[in-house]
Motif scaffolding. Structure first.
Motif, PDB file in Angstrom:
ATOM      1  N   LEU A 214       0.818  -1.216   0.000  1.00 37.22           N
ATOM      2  CA  LEU A 214       0.000   0.000   0.000  1.00 37.22           C
ATOM      3  C   LEU A 214       0.855   1.271   0.000  1.00 37.22           C
ATOM      4  O   LEU A 214       0.327   2.383   0.045  1.00 37.22           O
ATOM      5  CB  LEU A 214      -0.936   0.000   1.218  1.00 37.22           C
ATOM      6  CG  LEU A 214      -1.986  -1.127   1.257  1.00 37.22           C
ATOM      7  CD1 LEU A 214      -2.797  -1.057   2.535  1.00 37.22           C
ATOM      8  CD2 LEU A 214      -2.910  -1.041   0.041  1.00 37.22           C
ATOM      9  N   GLY A 215       2.174   1.104  -0.004  1.00 36.52           N
ATOM     10  CA  GLY A 215       3.065   2.271  -0.052  1.00 36.52           C
ATOM     11  C   GLY A 215       3.288   2.911   1.310  1.00 36.52           C
ATOM     12  O   GLY A 215       3.647   4.086   1.402  1.00 36.52           O
ATOM     13  N   ALA A 266      -5.896  -7.242  -5.450  1.00 34.05           N
ATOM     14  CA  ALA A 266      -6.920  -6.190  -5.388  1.00 34.05           C
ATOM     15  C   ALA A 266      -6.301  -4.850  -5.794  1.00 34.05           C
ATOM     16  O   ALA A 266      -6.907  -4.082  -6.547  1.00 34.05           O
ATOM     17  CB  ALA A 266      -7.516  -6.107  -3.982  1.00 34.05           C
ATOM     18  N   VAL A 267      -5.088  -4.603  -5.318  1.00 36.06           N
ATOM     19  CA  VAL A 267      -4.414  -3.343  -5.649  1.00 36.06           C
ATOM     20  C   VAL A 267      -4.072  -3.301  -7.141  1.00 36.06           C
ATOM     21  O   VAL A 267      -4.260  -2.284  -7.810  1.00 36.06           O
ATOM     22  CB  VAL A 267      -3.144  -3.147  -4.775  1.00 36.06           C
ATOM     23  CG1 VAL A 267      -2.281  -2.003  -5.288  1.00 36.06           C
ATOM     24  CG2 VAL A 267      -3.528  -2.903  -3.321  1.00 36.06           C
ATOM     25  N   ARG A 268      -3.620  -4.444  -7.661  1.00 36.96           N
ATOM     26  CA  ARG A 268      -3.295  -4.509  -9.088  1.00 36.96           C
ATOM     27  C   ARG A 268      -4.547  -4.209  -9.933  1.00 36.96           C
ATOM     28  O   ARG A 268      -4.498  -3.410 -10.866  1.00 36.96           O
ATOM     29  CB  ARG A 268      -2.767  -5.907  -9.413  1.00 36.96           C
ATOM     30  CG  ARG A 268      -2.091  -6.012 -10.749  1.00 36.96           C
ATOM     31  CD  ARG A 268      -1.844  -7.438 -11.122  1.00 36.96           C
ATOM     32  NE  ARG A 268      -3.090  -8.219 -11.112  1.00 36.96           N
ATOM     33  CZ  ARG A 268      -3.160  -9.541 -11.215  1.00 36.96           C
ATOM     34  NH1 ARG A 268      -2.039 -10.246 -11.320  1.00 36.96           N
ATOM     35  NH2 ARG A 268      -4.320 -10.168 -11.214  1.00 36.96           N
ATOM     36  N   GLU A 277      -0.637   4.312 -12.896  1.00 36.11           N
ATOM     37  CA  GLU A 277       0.672   3.712 -13.221  1.00 36.11           C
ATOM     38  C   GLU A 277       1.102   2.757 -12.100  1.00 36.11           C
ATOM     39  O   GLU A 277       0.783   3.007 -10.926  1.00 36.11           O
ATOM     40  CB  GLU A 277       1.733   4.809 -13.360  1.00 36.11           C
ATOM     41  CG  GLU A 277       1.531   5.750 -14.526  1.00 36.11           C
ATOM     42  CD  GLU A 277       1.655   5.045 -15.869  1.00 36.11           C
ATOM     43  OE1 GLU A 277       2.518   4.162 -15.988  1.00 36.11           O
ATOM     44  OE2 GLU A 277       0.864   5.376 -16.773  1.00 36.11           O
ATOM     45  N   PRO A 278       1.861   1.669 -12.443  1.00 40.09           N
ATOM     46  CA  PRO A 278       2.247   0.686 -11.419  1.00 40.09           C
ATOM     47  C   PRO A 278       3.007   1.288 -10.241  1.00 40.09           C
ATOM     48  O   PRO A 278       2.906   0.796  -9.121  1.00 40.09           O
ATOM     49  CB  PRO A 278       3.132  -0.292 -12.190  1.00 40.09           C
ATOM     50  CG  PRO A 278       2.765  -0.123 -13.606  1.00 40.09           C
ATOM     51  CD  PRO A 278       2.296   1.282 -13.784  1.00 40.09           C
ATOM     52  N   ASP A 279       3.788   2.354 -10.470  1.00 40.79           N
ATOM     53  CA  ASP A 279       4.552   2.888  -9.340  1.00 40.79           C
ATOM     54  C   ASP A 279       3.975   4.207  -8.804  1.00 40.79           C
ATOM     55  O   ASP A 279       4.581   4.829  -7.926  1.00 40.79           O
ATOM     56  CB  ASP A 279       6.037   3.038  -9.706  1.00 40.79           C
ATOM     57  CG  ASP A 279       6.225   3.748 -11.037  1.00 40.79           C
ATOM     58  OD1 ASP A 279       5.194   4.087 -11.663  1.00 40.79           O
ATOM     59  OD2 ASP A 279       7.379   3.982 -11.436  1.00 40.79           O
ATOM     60  N   ALA A 280       2.805   4.614  -9.303  1.00 40.97           N
ATOM     61  CA  ALA A 280       2.191   5.851  -8.783  1.00 40.97           C
ATOM     62  C   ALA A 280       1.594   5.594  -7.403  1.00 40.97           C
ATOM     63  O   ALA A 280       1.152   4.484  -7.107  1.00 40.97           O
ATOM     64  CB  ALA A 280       1.103   6.322  -9.737  1.00 40.97           C
ATOM     65  N   LEU A 281       1.594   6.602  -6.559  1.00 42.00           N
ATOM     66  CA  LEU A 281       1.027   6.467  -5.199  1.00 42.00           C
ATOM     67  C   LEU A 281      -0.459   6.171  -5.284  1.00 42.00           C
ATOM     68  O   LEU A 281      -1.173   6.745  -6.105  1.00 42.00           O
ATOM     69  CB  LEU A 281       1.218   7.775  -4.428  1.00 42.00           C
ATOM     70  CG  LEU A 281       2.589   8.045  -3.809  1.00 42.00           C
ATOM     71  CD1 LEU A 281       2.544   9.339  -3.013  1.00 42.00           C
ATOM     72  CD2 LEU A 281       2.994   6.882  -2.891  1.00 42.00           C
TER      73      LEU A 281
END
Ligand code: KG4
Ligand code: ZN
Length: 391
Positions: A214-215, A266-268, A277-281
């Motif tokens: 979740l960052g 779920a996040v994907r 984007e895959p690395d965006a917050l």
């Protein structure tokens, strides 16, 4: 009985002085002083604990923490016998920095009036454990005070003694930390039977891994708890219900790795559906909602299985220990359920004693010394996977 306790099993260097007694099967413990140095900021950069780095950091800090704990003396500096110094230097051959600190500080240290030294010898990261063990043995030789090895998980169980609770037996203990998730049946102090454990990730580990997805920063437990609280106050986003792994199985085992993967998927999906984007917050409201749902899933499984273990073991006390019981929602859930259960009391540590500290090792030493002897320069060995049932 007064004990100097030392803990270096993971990423906290901790020392404490604990006074305790064990009479007619009843242990009593109080803490006189305690210091903890957390390496969490160091490891946060890497998202987890590296054993070699943890070891180096323990070696760097342990003697200055001892000075902080005991203070310095204005008396004439203490002189140690050459043989004792020689033995200490051999014990700390691989930690020359710790030995140098001993030479520098020990002569002017306010020598604690203690009956024994207790040190965690497992479970944990072996390189890290060795720092505590070798230092404890060196102090044992220099001061001529016996030393005893302590099981870290028995420490988490014993941490409830500092809350001045008196569990009755039979009892059930739930241990939930970064490395362990176990339900234990206790016929008495020191009599531990593991009823069940996690088959993969420990519950604290799952919190840490989900936080990463979740960052959120390491260690993830407190971060998930805060995010979940924010979701409770503001339900802007709904997320799909996560599985409750092994909730209905008749055993007392757990599995948290699938739950972590469910969050990952779920996040994907969320990223795909919202073209992120895959690395965006991730948006904060989404992180909060997911943290809340993950925490609920974990809570439900832990509470249900533990309460069933209490019923099947005819337990009169439930003891909970380990870093994850710092979680407010989990504490509340257990408090509510136990309050609604006849003939069952709850023993949990105060918040300050939930995560790793040396007070709990001192308390476990009070229990262990009723079963095993301490001896000067005892040949202690690190055992990274020492189970509490063999303590
Ligand atoms: O017992 P502990 O300090 O160290 C071990 O022996 O492992 O437990 C550390 C674990 C970490 O995984 C951390 O994320 C978790 O306890 N933790 C929490 C909370 N505070 C610490 N988990 C959930 N909610 C919290 N408030
Ligand atoms: Zn721990």
């Amino acid at each position: 009985m007064k004990i100097l306790a030392i803990e270096t099993s993971c990423d906290e260097t901790a020392l404490a002085i604990v006074e305790g007694s064990f009479e007619n099967g009843t242990p009593r413990c109080t803490s006189h002083a305690s210091v903890v140095h957390s390496q969490v900021d160091l490891h946060a950069t890497y998202g987890g604990v590296f054993p070699a780095m943890a070891k180096r950091e323990h070696a760097k800090r342990i003697i200055s923490l001892l000075v902080q704990l005991c203070g310095t003396s204005t008396d004439t500096p203490r002189v140690f016998a050459p043989e004792a110094l020689e033995r200490a230097s051999i014990l700390l051959e691989r930690e020359p920095e710790t030995f140098a600190h001993i030479i520098e500080h020990l002569p002017t240290l306010q020598t604690p009036s203690i009956d024994a030294i207790a040190v965690t010898t497992g479970p944990g990261l072996e390189p890290a454990l060795w720092v505590g063990i070798n230092t404890a043995r060196a102090l044992s030789v220099l001061w001529n005070i016996p030393v005893i090895g302590i099981n870290h998980m028995e420490g988490h169980i014993a941490s409830v003694l500092l809350a001045q609770t008196t569990p009755t037996f039979p009892a059930v203990a739930l241990l939930i930390s970064g490395g362990h998730t176990e339900i234990i049946e206790m016929a008495s102090w020191g009599d531990y039977t593991i009823l069940g454990a996690t088959k993969d990730d420990a519950v604290g580990e799952a919190f840490d891994k989900v936080a990463r997805i979740l960052g959120l920063a390491y260690p993830g437990g407190p971060k998930i708890a805060q995010a979940a609280e924010r979701a409770q106050q503001n339900r802007e986003v709904e997320v799909k219900k996560l599985p409750r792994p092994m909730l209905a199985t008749p055993d007392f085992n757990f599995s948290f790795s699938g739950l972590k993967t469910a969050v990952l998927y779920a996040v994907r999906d969320y990223r795909e559906n919202t073209h992120l984007e895959p690395d965006a917050l991730l948006p904060e409201a989404y992180v909060n909602a997911m943290a809340h749902e993950f925490q609920n899933a974990v809570l439900e499984v832990l509470v249900e299985k533990t309460m069933r273990a209490c019923a099947e073991s005819f337990a009169t006390s439930l003891i909970i220990g380990g870093g994850v019981i710092a979680n407010r929602a989990l504490r509340n859930a257990f408090e509510e359920r136990v309050a609604a259960t006849p003939n069952l009391t709850l023993s949990i540590p105060e918040l300050s004693h939930t995560t790793d500290n040396a007070n709990m090792i001192g308390c476990a030493a009070v229990l262990a010394l009723s079963r095993r002897e301490a001896q000067v320069d005892a040949p202690l060995v690190a055992d990274g996977s020492w189970r509490v049932s063999a303590a």
